[in-house]
Design an enzyme around this catalytic site. Structure first.
Site, PDB file in Angstrom:
ATOM      1  N   LEU A  76       0.800   3.691  -9.611  1.00 15.92           N
ATOM      2  CA  LEU A  76      -0.718   2.255  -8.869  1.00 15.92           C
ATOM      3  C   LEU A  76      -1.500   2.826  -9.931  1.00 15.92           C
ATOM      4  CD1 LEU A  76       0.113   0.995  -5.685  1.00 15.92           C
ATOM      5  CD2 LEU A  76       1.730   0.808  -7.198  1.00 15.92           C
ATOM      6  N   PRO A  77      -1.467   2.521 -11.487  1.00 21.18           N
ATOM      7  CA  PRO A  77      -2.859   2.886 -11.538  1.00 21.18           C
ATOM      8  C   PRO A  77      -3.735   1.941 -11.562  1.00 21.18           C
ATOM      9  CG  PRO A  77      -1.269   3.698 -13.359  1.00 21.18           C
ATOM     10  CD  PRO A  77      -0.407   3.104 -12.204  1.00 21.18           C
ATOM     11  N   HIS A  78      -5.471   2.280 -11.106  1.00 23.41           N
ATOM     12  CA  HIS A  78      -6.560   0.981 -10.977  1.00 23.41           C
ATOM     13  C   HIS A  78      -7.456   1.771 -10.919  1.00 23.41           C
ATOM     14  CE1 HIS A  78      -5.134   2.684  -7.148  1.00 23.41           C
ATOM     15  NE2 HIS A  78      -6.443   2.706  -6.861  1.00 23.41           N
ATOM     16  N   ALA A  79      -8.633   1.243 -11.177  1.00 25.78           N
ATOM     17  CA  ALA A  79     -10.062   1.559 -11.051  1.00 25.78           C
ATOM     18  C   ALA A  79     -10.480   1.717  -9.704  1.00 25.78           C
ATOM     19  CB  ALA A  79     -10.271   0.819 -12.294  1.00 25.78           C
TER      20      ALA A  79
END
Length: 165
Positions: A76-79
């Site tokens: 779940l790539p996220h900043a």
């Protein structure tokens, strides 16, 4: 609920996807390049090189803190923070990799299913993460996402899973 959802009462994840934000055949061979490939899938940032670079930097910084690979072949790539000003509504990009990429998940299973999350507010960001994490606990949904053959099918699977929640 509109795509530009101002409140976060009940986020409908399926409304945050579009067929253009679904890639069923990621080509990348490592974590860094898969992030770049996912970022290029964002229709709203197609012609905004500077915004894509800002997002990419934020994603790399987050991955350096701790992998966003959550196990079961999912990332779940996220900043780390909301991306105020970068987008005006939450967006989810879905990518699927045929073999999987080593992503540093706690179970060491290579990630095959990627959900890139972008939100303009912290509240929306956290609501998206929580709701998506709950949905992806279902092994049937994960398996169905691995064999979906059209972007529209991915959107339907997410919508159906949300209706059951």
């Amino acid at each position: 609920m509109s795509r530009s959802m101002k409140n976060t009462g009940s986020i409908s994840l399926h409304q945050l996807f579009s067929p253009a934000s679904v890639n069923l055949n990621l080509k990348s061979l490592d974590r860094e390049s898969v992030l770049e490939e996912l970022v290029t899938q964002i229709p709203e940032l197609k012609n905004q090189a500077e915004a894509r670079q800002t997002l990419l930097r934020a994603l790399h910084e987050r991955e350096q803190l701790h992998s966003t690979g959550i196990g079961d072949g999912i990332a779940l790539p996220h900043a780390r923070n909301a991306l105020v000003g970068l987008v005006d509504h939450p967006i989810i990009v879905f990518g699927r990799h045929p073999e999987g990429i080593a992503y540093g998940a706690i179970d060491s299973v290579p990630a095959r299913l990627f959900f890139l999350l972008i939100a303009p507010t912290v509240t929306q960001h956290l609501a998206m993460l929580a709701r998506l994490s709950r949905l992806l606990r279902d092994p049937r949904l994960r398996q169905s996402l691995l064999v979906a053959d059209k972007p529209q099918q991915v959107l339907s699977l997410i919508r159906e899973a949300e209706m059951k929640m």
